[in-house]
Write an enzyme that holds these catalytic residues in place. Sequence first.
Site, PDB file in Angstrom:
ATOM      1  N   LYS A  73       1.018  -1.336  -0.086  1.00  0.00           N
ATOM      2  CA  LYS A  73       0.008  -0.127  -0.132  1.00  0.00           C
ATOM      3  C   LYS A  73       0.946   1.197  -0.204  1.00  0.00           C
ATOM      4  CE  LYS A  73      -2.762  -2.086   3.448  1.00  0.00           C
ATOM      5  NZ  LYS A  73      -3.329  -2.151   4.715  1.00  0.00           N
ATOM      6  N   GLY A  74       2.158   1.194   0.321  1.00  0.00           N
ATOM      7  CA  GLY A  74       3.044   2.321   0.709  1.00  0.00           C
ATOM      8  C   GLY A  74       3.164   3.568  -0.502  1.00  0.00           C
ATOM      9  N   GLU A  89       7.664   2.146  -5.991  1.00  0.00           N
ATOM     10  CA  GLU A  89       7.708   2.023  -4.590  1.00  0.00           C
ATOM     11  C   GLU A  89       7.751   2.937  -3.524  1.00  0.00           C
ATOM     12  OE1 GLU A  89       7.588   0.043  -1.873  1.00  0.00           O
ATOM     13  OE2 GLU A  89       8.838  -1.742  -2.001  1.00  0.00           O
ATOM     14  N   ASP A  90       7.638   2.790  -2.240  1.00  0.00           N
ATOM     15  CA  ASP A  90       7.730   4.048  -1.455  1.00  0.00           C
ATOM     16  C   ASP A  90       8.988   4.153  -0.866  1.00  0.00           C
ATOM     17  OD1 ASP A  90       7.486   1.479   0.066  1.00  0.00           O
ATOM     18  OD2 ASP A  90       5.896   2.232   1.441  1.00  0.00           O
ATOM     19  N   ASP A  99      14.545  -0.486   1.000  1.00  0.00           N
ATOM     20  CA  ASP A  99      15.557  -0.712   2.469  1.00  0.00           C
ATOM     21  C   ASP A  99      16.266  -1.925   2.089  1.00  0.00           C
ATOM     22  OD1 ASP A  99      16.224  -0.840   5.110  1.00  0.00           O
ATOM     23  OD2 ASP A  99      14.128  -1.595   5.618  1.00  0.00           O
ATOM     24  N   PHE A 146      13.643   4.543  11.130  1.00  0.00           N
ATOM     25  CA  PHE A 146      12.263   4.286  10.657  1.00  0.00           C
ATOM     26  C   PHE A 146      11.292   5.599  10.354  1.00  0.00           C
ATOM     27  CE2 PHE A 146       8.100   2.316  10.827  1.00  0.00           C
ATOM     28  CZ  PHE A 146       8.212   1.471   9.882  1.00  0.00           C
TER      29      PHE A 146
END
Length: 178
Positions: free
Chosen positions: A42-43, A97-98, A101, A150
Site C-alpha cells: 500500500k505504501g 515503491e515507497d 530498504d 524508521f
Amino acid sequence: MNSSIERVLISAEEIEEKVSEVGKQISRDYECKNPIFVGVLKGCFIFMADLMRHVTIPCSMDFMAVSSYKGTSSTGAVKINKDLNQDIEGRHLILVEDILDSGVTLNYLKHYLMVRQPASISIVTLMDKPAHRKAPVTADYACFDVPDAFVVGYGLDYNERFRNLPYIGILKPEVYSD
Ligand code: IMP
Ligand code: MG
C-alpha cells in the site's frame, strides 16, 4: 505537527518539488515507450498519485500488493497479495515503491515479473535507505536518500498508522513500545 513525530525529515514542499522533477525525467526517458507504472501497495499510493500527475507521456497503471514487513523490522519473506491484471510481455515496466530498504521486496518482485518477459523493468522509489541493503537492487530513480531511521508519512506506515501525514517524519521511539 503530529505528537508521535520526533522531527520532519522531508517536508511536503520538498516532496512536491522532487516528485515533479522525477515525473518529468521519466517522461523524457520513456517517450514513445508507453510504459506501465506498477505501484507496490500500500505504501506507494500517495507517491504514485502525485508522481503520475507529472508524467506527461502515454502510459498505463496497475498495482500489486505485497507484504513483507511487520512493525519496524522486515520479516524477510515476501507474500503477493494482489497480482497484475494485464499481460506485460514486451512492455516496459516501471515499479513504483515507497522505500527501498533491504531490497528483498523489489528483488523478489523483479524476478517474479521477469518470467513474464517484459521489455524492461525499472524502479522508481520515493526513498532509498541503503544502510541495510541485503539484496542486489538499485533504484533507477530515487527521489531522496534517507538515513537509517524508521520513517512514516506520505503513504508509509507504522502498523498501518501515519500513512496520511503530508510529510516524511521520524517517529518518537516511545511510539514503538506502545
Ligand atoms: P525492503 O524489502 O526491506 O526493501 O522493504 C520494503 C518495504 O518495507 C517498503 O515498501 C515499506 O513498506 C517497508 N519499509 C522499509 N523501511 C521502512 C520505513 O522506514 N518506514 C516504513 N516502512 C518501511
Ligand atoms: Mg509498509
